[in-house]
Design a protein around this motif. Structure first.
Motif, PDB file in Angstrom:
ATOM      1  N   ALA A 183      43.358  85.974  21.803  1.00 45.07           N
ATOM      2  CA  ALA A 183      43.147  86.051  23.251  1.00 45.07           C
ATOM      3  C   ALA A 183      41.861  85.316  23.627  1.00 45.07           C
ATOM      4  CB  ALA A 183      43.077  87.516  23.688  1.00 45.07           C
ATOM      5  N   PRO A 184      41.672  85.006  24.909  1.00 46.35           N
ATOM      6  CA  PRO A 184      40.439  84.334  25.338  1.00 46.35           C
ATOM      7  C   PRO A 184      39.191  85.102  24.893  1.00 46.35           C
ATOM      8  CG  PRO A 184      42.040  84.351  27.118  1.00 46.35           C
ATOM      9  CD  PRO A 184      42.618  85.202  26.028  1.00 46.35           C
ATOM     10  N   SER A 185      38.148  84.358  24.592  1.00 49.35           N
ATOM     11  CA  SER A 185      36.928  84.963  24.077  1.00 49.35           C
ATOM     12  C   SER A 185      36.113  85.609  25.187  1.00 49.35           C
ATOM     13  CB  SER A 185      36.077  83.919  23.368  1.00 49.35           C
ATOM     14  OG  SER A 185      34.831  84.465  22.976  1.00 49.35           O
ATOM     15  N   LEU A 186      35.620  86.825  24.898  1.00 51.55           N
ATOM     16  CA  LEU A 186      34.702  87.499  25.809  1.00 51.55           C
ATOM     17  C   LEU A 186      33.303  86.914  25.747  1.00 51.55           C
ATOM     18  CD1 LEU A 186      35.794  91.172  25.084  1.00 51.55           C
ATOM     19  CD2 LEU A 186      35.858  90.110  27.342  1.00 51.55           C
ATOM     20  N   PHE A 187      32.980  86.238  24.650  1.00 50.19           N
ATOM     21  CA  PHE A 187      31.608  85.798  24.394  1.00 50.19           C
ATOM     22  C   PHE A 187      31.568  84.288  24.161  1.00 50.19           C
ATOM     23  CE2 PHE A 187      32.114  90.135  22.676  1.00 50.19           C
ATOM     24  CZ  PHE A 187      31.198  90.808  23.457  1.00 50.19           C
ATOM     25  N   ARG A 188      32.171  83.542  25.055  1.00 48.92           N
ATOM     26  CA  ARG A 188      32.324  82.109  24.801  1.00 48.92           C
ATOM     27  C   ARG A 188      31.135  81.289  25.272  1.00 48.92           C
ATOM     28  NH1 ARG A 188      33.956  79.923  29.537  1.00 48.92           N
ATOM     29  NH2 ARG A 188      34.682  81.356  31.146  1.00 48.92           N
ATOM     30  N   ASN A 189      30.183  81.906  25.964  1.00 46.63           N
ATOM     31  CA  ASN A 189      29.058  81.148  26.526  1.00 46.63           C
ATOM     32  C   ASN A 189      27.718  81.487  25.887  1.00 46.63           C
ATOM     33  OD1 ASN A 189      30.422  79.518  28.460  1.00 46.63           O
ATOM     34  ND2 ASN A 189      30.720  81.329  29.731  1.00 46.63           N
ATOM     35  N   GLY A 190      27.729  81.965  24.659  1.00 48.75           N
ATOM     36  CA  GLY A 190      26.474  82.290  23.992  1.00 48.75           C
ATOM     37  C   GLY A 190      26.682  83.292  22.877  1.00 48.75           C
ATOM     38  N   SER A 191      25.581  83.704  22.265  1.00 49.43           N
ATOM     39  CA  SER A 191      25.652  84.656  21.166  1.00 49.43           C
ATOM     40  C   SER A 191      25.886  86.064  21.688  1.00 49.43           C
ATOM     41  CB  SER A 191      24.360  84.627  20.354  1.00 49.43           C
ATOM     42  OG  SER A 191      23.290  85.159  21.123  1.00 49.43           O
ATOM     43  N   MET A 192      26.441  86.929  20.837  1.00 51.83           N
ATOM     44  CA  MET A 192      26.622  88.324  21.222  1.00 51.83           C
ATOM     45  C   MET A 192      25.282  88.978  21.526  1.00 51.83           C
ATOM     46  SD  MET A 192      29.671  89.745  18.805  1.00 51.83           S
ATOM     47  CE  MET A 192      31.324  89.040  18.885  1.00 51.83           C
ATOM     48  N   LYS A 240      34.605  78.779  36.747  1.00 52.75           N
ATOM     49  CA  LYS A 240      35.935  79.268  37.109  1.00 52.75           C
ATOM     50  C   LYS A 240      36.484  80.298  36.126  1.00 52.75           C
ATOM     51  CE  LYS A 240      36.445  76.615  40.729  1.00 52.75           C
ATOM     52  NZ  LYS A 240      36.389  77.210  42.093  1.00 52.75           N
ATOM     53  N   GLU A 241      35.910  80.376  34.932  1.00 53.87           N
ATOM     54  CA  GLU A 241      36.433  81.273  33.904  1.00 53.87           C
ATOM     55  C   GLU A 241      35.475  82.440  33.685  1.00 53.87           C
ATOM     56  OE1 GLU A 241      39.401  80.907  32.578  1.00 53.87           O
ATOM     57  OE2 GLU A 241      39.748  79.032  33.682  1.00 53.87           O
ATOM     58  N   ALA A 242      36.034  83.656  33.678  1.00 54.29           N
ATOM     59  CA  ALA A 242      35.216  84.856  33.457  1.00 54.29           C
ATOM     60  C   ALA A 242      34.937  85.058  31.983  1.00 54.29           C
ATOM     61  CB  ALA A 242      35.946  86.081  34.014  1.00 54.29           C
ATOM     62  N   ASP A 243      33.881  85.802  31.709  1.00 45.91           N
ATOM     63  CA  ASP A 243      33.639  86.284  30.350  1.00 45.91           C
ATOM     64  C   ASP A 243      32.932  87.638  30.455  1.00 45.91           C
ATOM     65  OD1 ASP A 243      30.964  85.730  30.912  1.00 45.91           O
ATOM     66  OD2 ASP A 243      30.678  84.358  29.232  1.00 45.91           O
TER      67      ASP A 243
END
Length: 258
Positions: free
Chosen positions: A112-121, A210-213
């Protein structure tokens, strides 16, 4: 509730059981941290069912799951709260913190789409901690409009009074002037958070465009509490050029039904 687009779990077994705090009838989700988990479950298209827990039963439910508290009162006493999940398809794995649940779901549903796609956890964890110092000041606005179950309202109110160190529920009812002061302070604090959206690509409505995370979900959980319990929600959603209303509306596809 099972997400209508949810893929089967890896072994085709039972759905995740999501423990959420029940409002009074008609039941609806309203608490901010469970909303973070509800959003994350739907975002990851994870099959799940909701186990509703009345407020007086939260402590016993959490203890029955064998999961340690992750929050504590000022005097160091444990503060038992939700969300929690139990995954029957993974040996009845139990996770009892909204951020830890998001990390678990990220690993559990890699397709599924990543919850953490814009940086480290770690960056998201720090953001979550920061937001949990900003938004709670608005929780006082919900007090007299809290969606208690009438059957257990007095018991729940007494528990809140003990937690907050006041003698009666009436002590938590705000005057018009006090509400105005809290709203003003919240607006100022959220103004600093709104600055993060200056860097949103493609005009938002999310922090990344446009994409949520998960960063959007962190804020979105608090906005759902305001939406469900704060009469001034229509005013709040228009603050700072309407950034909060746009984010709230943008997350609608991940709310599901209950």
């Amino acid at each position: 509730m099972n997400h209508s687009d949810a893929p089967p779990s890896s072994s085709g077994g039972d759905p995740i059981v999501f423990y959420d705090i029940a409002s009074g009838p008609p039941i609806r989700p309203f608490a901010p941290n469970p909303w973070k988990t509800r959003y994350a479950l739907n975002f990851k298209r994870a099959p799940f069912v909701t186990q509703w827990v009345d407020l007086p039963d939260v402590e016993s439910t959490r203890k029955s799951l064998g999961v340690e508290p992750v929050r504590f009162h000022a005097d160091g006493a444990p503060f038992y709260t939700l969300p929690a999940i139990r995954d029957p398809d993974a040996g009845d794995k139990v996770v009892g913190d909204s951020f830890d649940i998001a990390v678990y779901l990220e690993d559990r549903y890699p397709q599924a789409p990543s919850l953490f796609r814009n940086g480290s956890m770690g960056l998201y964890a720090s953001f979550n901690t920061h937001m949990d110092t900003v938004f709670p000041m608005g929780a006082a606005l919900a007090g007299e409009h809290f969606p208690f179950n009438p059957a257990t309202a007095e018991q729940s109110k007494a528990a809140f009074c003990r937690r907050l160190g006041v003698q009666s529920w009436d002590d938590l009812i705000l005057s018009k002037e006090a509400r105005a002061g809290i709203l003003s302070g919240l607006q100022k604090s959220l103004g600093d958070v709104a600055k993060y959206f200056r860097f949103a690509g493609d005009g938002g409505p999310f922090l990344g465009g446009k994409e949520a995370d998960y960063a959007d979900i962190i804020i979105g959980g608090w906005l759902m509490m305001f939406c469900e319990t704060v009469p001034e929600w229509k005013e709040i959603r228009e603050w700072h050029g309407g950034v909060w209303g746009r984010l709230h509306d943008g997350l609608e596809p991940y709310r599901g039904t209950w």
